[in-house]
Design an enzyme around this catalytic site. Structure first.
Site, PDB file in Angstrom:
ATOM      1  N   ALA A 127       0.943  -1.058  -0.195  1.00  0.00           N
ATOM      2  CA  ALA A 127      -0.169   0.292   0.209  1.00  0.00           C
ATOM      3  C   ALA A 127       0.351   1.324   0.061  1.00  0.00           C
ATOM      4  O   ALA A 127       1.152   1.345   1.338  1.00  0.00           O
ATOM      5  CB  ALA A 127      -1.049   0.541   1.430  1.00  0.00           C
ATOM      6  N   GLU A 130      -2.709   6.659  -2.017  1.00  0.00           N
ATOM      7  CA  GLU A 130      -2.862   7.515  -1.227  1.00  0.00           C
ATOM      8  C   GLU A 130      -4.046   8.084  -2.008  1.00  0.00           C
ATOM      9  O   GLU A 130      -4.275   9.040  -3.190  1.00  0.00           O
ATOM     10  CB  GLU A 130      -2.722   8.327  -0.300  1.00  0.00           C
ATOM     11  CG  GLU A 130      -1.362   7.763   0.529  1.00  0.00           C
ATOM     12  CD  GLU A 130      -0.567   8.990   2.078  1.00  0.00           C
ATOM     13  OE1 GLU A 130      -1.084   9.914   1.929  1.00  0.00           O
ATOM     14  OE2 GLU A 130       0.476   8.281   2.587  1.00  0.00           O
ATOM     15  N   PRO A 131      -5.267   8.414  -1.272  1.00  0.00           N
ATOM     16  CA  PRO A 131      -6.112   9.261  -1.806  1.00  0.00           C
ATOM     17  C   PRO A 131      -5.689  10.852  -2.957  1.00  0.00           C
ATOM     18  O   PRO A 131      -5.897  11.039  -3.588  1.00  0.00           O
ATOM     19  CB  PRO A 131      -7.563   9.670  -0.952  1.00  0.00           C
ATOM     20  CG  PRO A 131      -7.022   8.404   0.291  1.00  0.00           C
ATOM     21  CD  PRO A 131      -5.718   8.152  -0.374  1.00  0.00           C
ATOM     22  N   PHE A 159      -6.984   2.216  -3.475  1.00  0.00           N
ATOM     23  CA  PHE A 159      -6.891   1.168  -4.804  1.00  0.00           C
ATOM     24  C   PHE A 159      -5.418   0.213  -4.288  1.00  0.00           C
ATOM     25  O   PHE A 159      -4.842  -0.439  -5.549  1.00  0.00           O
ATOM     26  CB  PHE A 159      -6.144   2.040  -5.687  1.00  0.00           C
ATOM     27  CG  PHE A 159      -6.700   2.896  -6.422  1.00  0.00           C
ATOM     28  CD1 PHE A 159      -8.024   3.615  -6.864  1.00  0.00           C
ATOM     29  CD2 PHE A 159      -5.589   4.217  -6.894  1.00  0.00           C
ATOM     30  CE1 PHE A 159      -9.062   4.812  -6.832  1.00  0.00           C
ATOM     31  CE2 PHE A 159      -6.256   5.541  -6.958  1.00  0.00           C
ATOM     32  CZ  PHE A 159      -7.948   5.443  -7.262  1.00  0.00           C
ATOM     33  N   GLU A 245       9.778  -5.469 -10.265  1.00  0.00           N
ATOM     34  CA  GLU A 245       8.017  -5.036 -10.709  1.00  0.00           C
ATOM     35  C   GLU A 245       7.922  -4.900 -11.933  1.00  0.00           C
ATOM     36  O   GLU A 245       6.270  -5.465 -12.153  1.00  0.00           O
ATOM     37  CB  GLU A 245       7.634  -3.787  -9.627  1.00  0.00           C
ATOM     38  CG  GLU A 245       6.148  -3.755  -9.212  1.00  0.00           C
ATOM     39  CD  GLU A 245       6.494  -2.463  -8.226  1.00  0.00           C
ATOM     40  OE1 GLU A 245       7.324  -2.393  -7.429  1.00  0.00           O
ATOM     41  OE2 GLU A 245       4.975  -1.721  -7.953  1.00  0.00           O
ATOM     42  N   ARG A 246       8.401  -3.388 -12.438  1.00  0.00           N
ATOM     43  CA  ARG A 246       7.279  -3.682 -13.880  1.00  0.00           C
ATOM     44  C   ARG A 246       8.668  -4.419 -14.767  1.00  0.00           C
ATOM     45  O   ARG A 246       6.947  -4.636 -16.018  1.00  0.00           O
ATOM     46  CB  ARG A 246       8.660  -1.868 -13.996  1.00  0.00           C
ATOM     47  CG  ARG A 246       8.102  -0.705 -12.757  1.00  0.00           C
ATOM     48  CD  ARG A 246       8.718   0.300 -12.740  1.00  0.00           C
ATOM     49  NE  ARG A 246       8.039   1.441 -12.078  1.00  0.00           N
ATOM     50  CZ  ARG A 246       8.485   1.993 -11.337  1.00  0.00           C
ATOM     51  NH1 ARG A 246       9.408   2.935 -11.839  1.00  0.00           N
ATOM     52  NH2 ARG A 246       7.533   3.031 -11.143  1.00  0.00           N
ATOM     53  N   ARG A 271     -14.725 -17.153 -38.646  1.00  0.00           N
ATOM     54  CA  ARG A 271     -16.401 -16.282 -38.771  1.00  0.00           C
ATOM     55  C   ARG A 271     -16.092 -16.417 -40.414  1.00  0.00           C
ATOM     56  O   ARG A 271     -14.934 -15.838 -40.586  1.00  0.00           O
ATOM     57  CB  ARG A 271     -16.065 -15.404 -37.897  1.00  0.00           C
ATOM     58  CG  ARG A 271     -16.761 -13.600 -37.810  1.00  0.00           C
ATOM     59  CD  ARG A 271     -17.825 -14.478 -37.334  1.00  0.00           C
ATOM     60  NE  ARG A 271     -18.824 -13.023 -37.388  1.00  0.00           N
ATOM     61  CZ  ARG A 271     -20.201 -13.888 -37.602  1.00  0.00           C
ATOM     62  NH1 ARG A 271     -20.817 -14.287 -36.650  1.00  0.00           N
ATOM     63  NH2 ARG A 271     -20.965 -12.384 -37.533  1.00  0.00           N
ATOM     64  N   GLY A 342     -15.761  -8.282 -34.322  1.00  0.00           N
ATOM     65  CA  GLY A 342     -17.115  -7.541 -34.254  1.00  0.00           C
ATOM     66  C   GLY A 342     -17.624  -7.091 -33.208  1.00  0.00           C
ATOM     67  O   GLY A 342     -17.843  -7.483 -31.870  1.00  0.00           O
ATOM     68  N   GLU A 370       3.271   7.893 -18.282  1.00  0.00           N
ATOM     69  CA  GLU A 370       4.566   9.348 -18.393  1.00  0.00           C
ATOM     70  C   GLU A 370       5.347   9.048 -17.587  1.00  0.00           C
ATOM     71  O   GLU A 370       6.520   9.897 -17.888  1.00  0.00           O
ATOM     72  CB  GLU A 370       2.975  10.030 -18.385  1.00  0.00           C
ATOM     73  CG  GLU A 370       2.416  10.557 -19.584  1.00  0.00           C
ATOM     74  CD  GLU A 370       0.865   9.409 -19.239  1.00  0.00           C
ATOM     75  OE1 GLU A 370       1.103   9.069 -17.905  1.00  0.00           O
ATOM     76  OE2 GLU A 370       0.761   8.772 -20.058  1.00  0.00           O
TER      77      GLU A 370
HETATM   78  C1  LIG Z   1      -6.926  -1.564 -10.426  1.00  0.00           C
HETATM   79  C2  LIG Z   1      -5.221  -0.637 -10.150  1.00  0.00           C
HETATM   80  C3  LIG Z   1      -4.924  -1.238  -8.731  1.00  0.00           C
HETATM   81  C4  LIG Z   1      -3.721  -0.429  -8.044  1.00  0.00           C
HETATM   82  N1  LIG Z   1      -2.785  -1.689  -6.830  1.00  0.00           N
HETATM   83  C5  LIG Z   1      -2.063  -0.960  -6.218  1.00  0.00           C
HETATM   84  C6  LIG Z   1      -1.596  -1.286  -4.995  1.00  0.00           C
HETATM   85  O1  LIG Z   1      -1.817  -2.989  -5.112  1.00  0.00           O
HETATM   86  N2  LIG Z   1      -0.933  -0.693  -4.101  1.00  0.00           N
HETATM   87  C7  LIG Z   1      -0.841   0.841  -4.471  1.00  0.00           C
HETATM   88  O2  LIG Z   1       0.250   1.382  -3.645  1.00  0.00           O
HETATM   89  N3  LIG Z   1      -1.264   1.859  -5.720  1.00  0.00           N
HETATM   90  C8  LIG Z   1      -1.654   0.991  -6.671  1.00  0.00           C
HETATM   91  N4  LIG Z   1      -2.708   1.163  -7.575  1.00  0.00           N
HETATM   92  C9  LIG Z   1      -2.392   3.150  -8.047  1.00  0.00           C
HETATM   93  C10 LIG Z   1      -1.828   3.850  -8.528  1.00  0.00           C
HETATM   94  O3  LIG Z   1      -0.618   3.087  -8.354  1.00  0.00           O
HETATM   95  C11 LIG Z   1      -1.982   4.570  -8.525  1.00  0.00           C
HETATM   96  O4  LIG Z   1      -3.329   4.668  -9.390  1.00  0.00           O
HETATM   97  C12 LIG Z   1      -1.073   5.212 -10.302  1.00  0.00           C
HETATM   98  O5  LIG Z   1       0.685   5.065  -9.510  1.00  0.00           O
HETATM   99  C13 LIG Z   1      -0.621   6.357 -10.559  1.00  0.00           C
HETATM  100  O6  LIG Z   1      -1.404   7.555  -8.910  1.00  0.00           O
HETATM  101  P1  LIG Z   1      -2.286   8.761  -9.392  1.00  0.00           P
HETATM  102  O7  LIG Z   1      -3.804   7.619  -9.362  1.00  0.00           O
HETATM  103  O8  LIG Z   1      -2.787   8.834  -7.921  1.00  0.00           O
HETATM  104  O9  LIG Z   1      -2.869   8.949 -10.138  1.00  0.00           O
HETATM  105  P2  LIG Z   1      -1.651  10.566 -10.260  1.00  0.00           P
HETATM  106  O10 LIG Z   1      -0.332  10.588 -10.277  1.00  0.00           O
HETATM  107  O11 LIG Z   1      -3.126  11.864  -9.824  1.00  0.00           O
HETATM  108  O12 LIG Z   1      -1.447  10.872 -12.082  1.00  0.00           O
HETATM  109  C14 LIG Z   1      -3.358  11.248 -13.173  1.00  0.00           C
HETATM  110  C15 LIG Z   1      -2.002  11.842 -14.475  1.00  0.00           C
HETATM  111  O13 LIG Z   1      -0.517  12.656 -14.480  1.00  0.00           O
HETATM  112  C16 LIG Z   1      -0.192  12.382 -14.924  1.00  0.00           C
HETATM  113  N5  LIG Z   1       0.811  12.549 -14.697  1.00  0.00           N
HETATM  114  C17 LIG Z   1       1.187  12.324 -12.492  1.00  0.00           C
HETATM  115  N6  LIG Z   1       2.486  12.766 -12.686  1.00  0.00           N
HETATM  116  C18 LIG Z   1       3.486  13.198 -14.148  1.00  0.00           C
HETATM  117  C19 LIG Z   1       4.715  13.642 -14.054  1.00  0.00           C
HETATM  118  N7  LIG Z   1       5.596  14.456 -13.017  1.00  0.00           N
HETATM  119  N8  LIG Z   1       4.367  14.206 -15.431  1.00  0.00           N
HETATM  120  C20 LIG Z   1       3.199  13.586 -16.803  1.00  0.00           C
HETATM  121  N9  LIG Z   1       2.452  12.716 -16.413  1.00  0.00           N
HETATM  122  C21 LIG Z   1       1.907  13.531 -14.891  1.00  0.00           C
HETATM  123  C22 LIG Z   1      -0.480  11.049 -14.720  1.00  0.00           C
HETATM  124  O14 LIG Z   1       0.371   9.283 -15.364  1.00  0.00           O
HETATM  125  C23 LIG Z   1      -1.443  10.140 -14.882  1.00  0.00           C
HETATM  126  O15 LIG Z   1      -2.031  10.568 -16.400  1.00  0.00           O
HETATM  127  C24 LIG Z   1      -3.066   0.583  -8.150  1.00  0.00           C
HETATM  128  C25 LIG Z   1      -4.601   1.110  -9.609  1.00  0.00           C
HETATM  129  C26 LIG Z   1      -5.536   0.657  -9.422  1.00  0.00           C
HETATM  130  C27 LIG Z   1      -5.985   1.342 -10.541  1.00  0.00           C
END
Ligand SMILES: Cc1cc2nc3c(=O)[nH]c(=O)nc-3n(C[C@H](O)[C@H](O)[C@H](O)COP(=O)(O)OP(=O)(O)OC[C@H]3O[C@@H](n4cnc5c(N)ncnc54)[C@H](O)[C@@H]3O)c2cc1C
Length: 382
Positions: A127, A130-131, A159, A245-246, A271, A342, A370
């Protein structure tokens, strides 16, 4: 071209994973997708079959083989059977969470947690998000303040994959809120910790059998012996584990795209329209040819990356490049495959529909496309 990543041991392992997936996951997958969560008994069964903690030393109940190719086999078999969302907890546990325990836990912590991690009695989650914060980890606001033998944790995470089913959650906290990266520490929060509660199972576009939840910490008391590594080293640990991880997300992406391609090839041969198989239209042939070519190129690059990871040579930048390119390709391939199906492609009873939905998040979590490009771009001195 013949793929030379695997040897006979991996192929034997693949047969057992395939049998496990067919017996323990496929028959329940539709129900788990509807219910939004898998039965943890399946996870324990995976542990019993030796599919959890393959890289954990045998004295802790693991497989004792530090070889990422076994992880690749599991990802490929989950994708092949079209049950990625049901097997996601296995993938997250082995590929993403386990390395934190192997490299960050001390001997006492390893004794305490690794046997359960291998048997499947302890499902793990991580985890960080955060929100109000995802990409910018250093700005996290969940705090942990030392109080005698405990840390008092306050804040919330969102998430979180396996957020409902997990028994051990690696939580990134600020032990020093005046610092950015150097203020981050990792605490392992156990099920039943006072002050730790789980929110609702979030409704998502895809990955329906995978529970994803909010976590809340309200004066949660976490014993100091649950600190992973030293205080303030959370970010360093994170960076250490990022290549695996990545890369692992890239591997899952291409495995899923490959499966989608296979289903589509069969479909376009069967088909018919205007009196001929839809695959015989020049457009279909070209689209299929382009996808075949791109998937082959992606696969050989990924196999090289897997070998580099196993030799400890894959850099964070190389992993970031593989992650963004392969997951973007996955999105494109699953979209084109759906188009070739389709209207049937839009029906959830067809695996391509689920693969398309499941693919969407791949370029978001684990670092967005990004952010991956930022990492690669900065490494070029830009
Ligand atoms: C199904 C799901 C499972 C997940 N599981 C986990 C989990 O197990 N543990 C966990 O910790 N998190 C988890 N996540 C969270 C996930 O890692 C984050 O949603 C992700 O890192 C993006 O963060 P954010 O949602 O706050 O988006 P933001 O950081 O708010 O980004 C929003 C947009 O702005 C862009 N942006 C932000 N900063 C920059 C920058 N410097 N330059 C250019 N563009 C930028 C982003 O690329 C994106 O397009 C999960 C998310 C989902 C949807």
């Amino acid at each position: 071209m013949r793929r030379d990543l695997f040897d006979d041991t991996h192929e034997l392992f693949r047969q057992s994973v395939r049998a496990f997936v067919e017996a323990e996951i496929v028959p329940h997958h539709d129900r788990w997708e509807r219910e939004g969560i898998v039965d943890p008994a399946m996870f324990r069964a995976a542990g019993k079959s030796g599919f959890l903690g393959m890289s954990v030393p045998e004295r802790f109940g693991g497989g004792g083989v530090d070889d990422f190719r076994f992880n690749v086999v599991i990802a490929e078999e989950l994708a092949r059977a079209g049950v990625v969302s049901s097997g996601f907890c296995i993938w997250l546990h082995n590929d993403v969470c386990l390395p934190y325990f192997l490299s960050g836990a001390d001997d006492e912590q390893k004794e305490r947690w690794l046997p359960g991690i291998c048997s499947g009695d302890l499902m793990t989650a991580i985890a960080m998000t955060e929100p109000s914060m995802g990409s910018d980890l250093a700005s996290m606001s969940t705090t942990a303040v030392r109080d005698g033998d405990h840390y008092v944790v306050n804040g919330s995470k969102t998430f979180i994959t396996s957020g409902i089913n997990s028994n051990l959650v690696i939580v990134a906290v600020k032990t020093d809120p005046t610092e950015r990266h150097r203020g981050i520490s990792l605490l392992v929060v156990e099920d039943g910790t006072p002050g730790f509660t789980r929110g609702r199972n979030l409704e998502k576009i895809g990955l329906h059998a995978q529970d994803t939840a909010e976590l809340f910490f309200s004066d949660a008391r976490v014993p100091v012996e649950n600190l992973l590594g030293e205080e303030g080293t959370g970010f360093v640990q994170l960076v250490r584990n990022l290549p695996q991880e990545r890369l692992s997300m890239a591997v899952m992406g291409i495995a899923h795209a490959e499966a989608a391609f296979g289903w589509t090839l069969e479909y376009v041969k069967e088909r018919t329209a205007f009196g001929q198989p839809i695959g015989s239209f020049q457009n279909s042939r070209f689209v299929m040819a382009e996808m075949r070519t791109e998937l082959d190129i992606a696969q050989s690059h990924l196999d090289r990356c897997v070998r580099a990871l196993d030799h400890g040579e894959l850099t964070a930048e190389e992993a970031a490049a593989a992650k963004w390119w392969c997951t973007e390709l996955q999105k494109r391939v699953t979209d084109q495959c759906l188009q070739l199906h389709g209207g049937y492609g839009y029906m959830t009873e067809y695996p391509i529909a689920r693969a398309w939905r499941d693919a969407r998040v791949q370029t978001i979590y684990g670092g967005t496309t990004e952010i991956m490009k930022e990492i690669v771009g900065r490494s070029l001195g830009l």
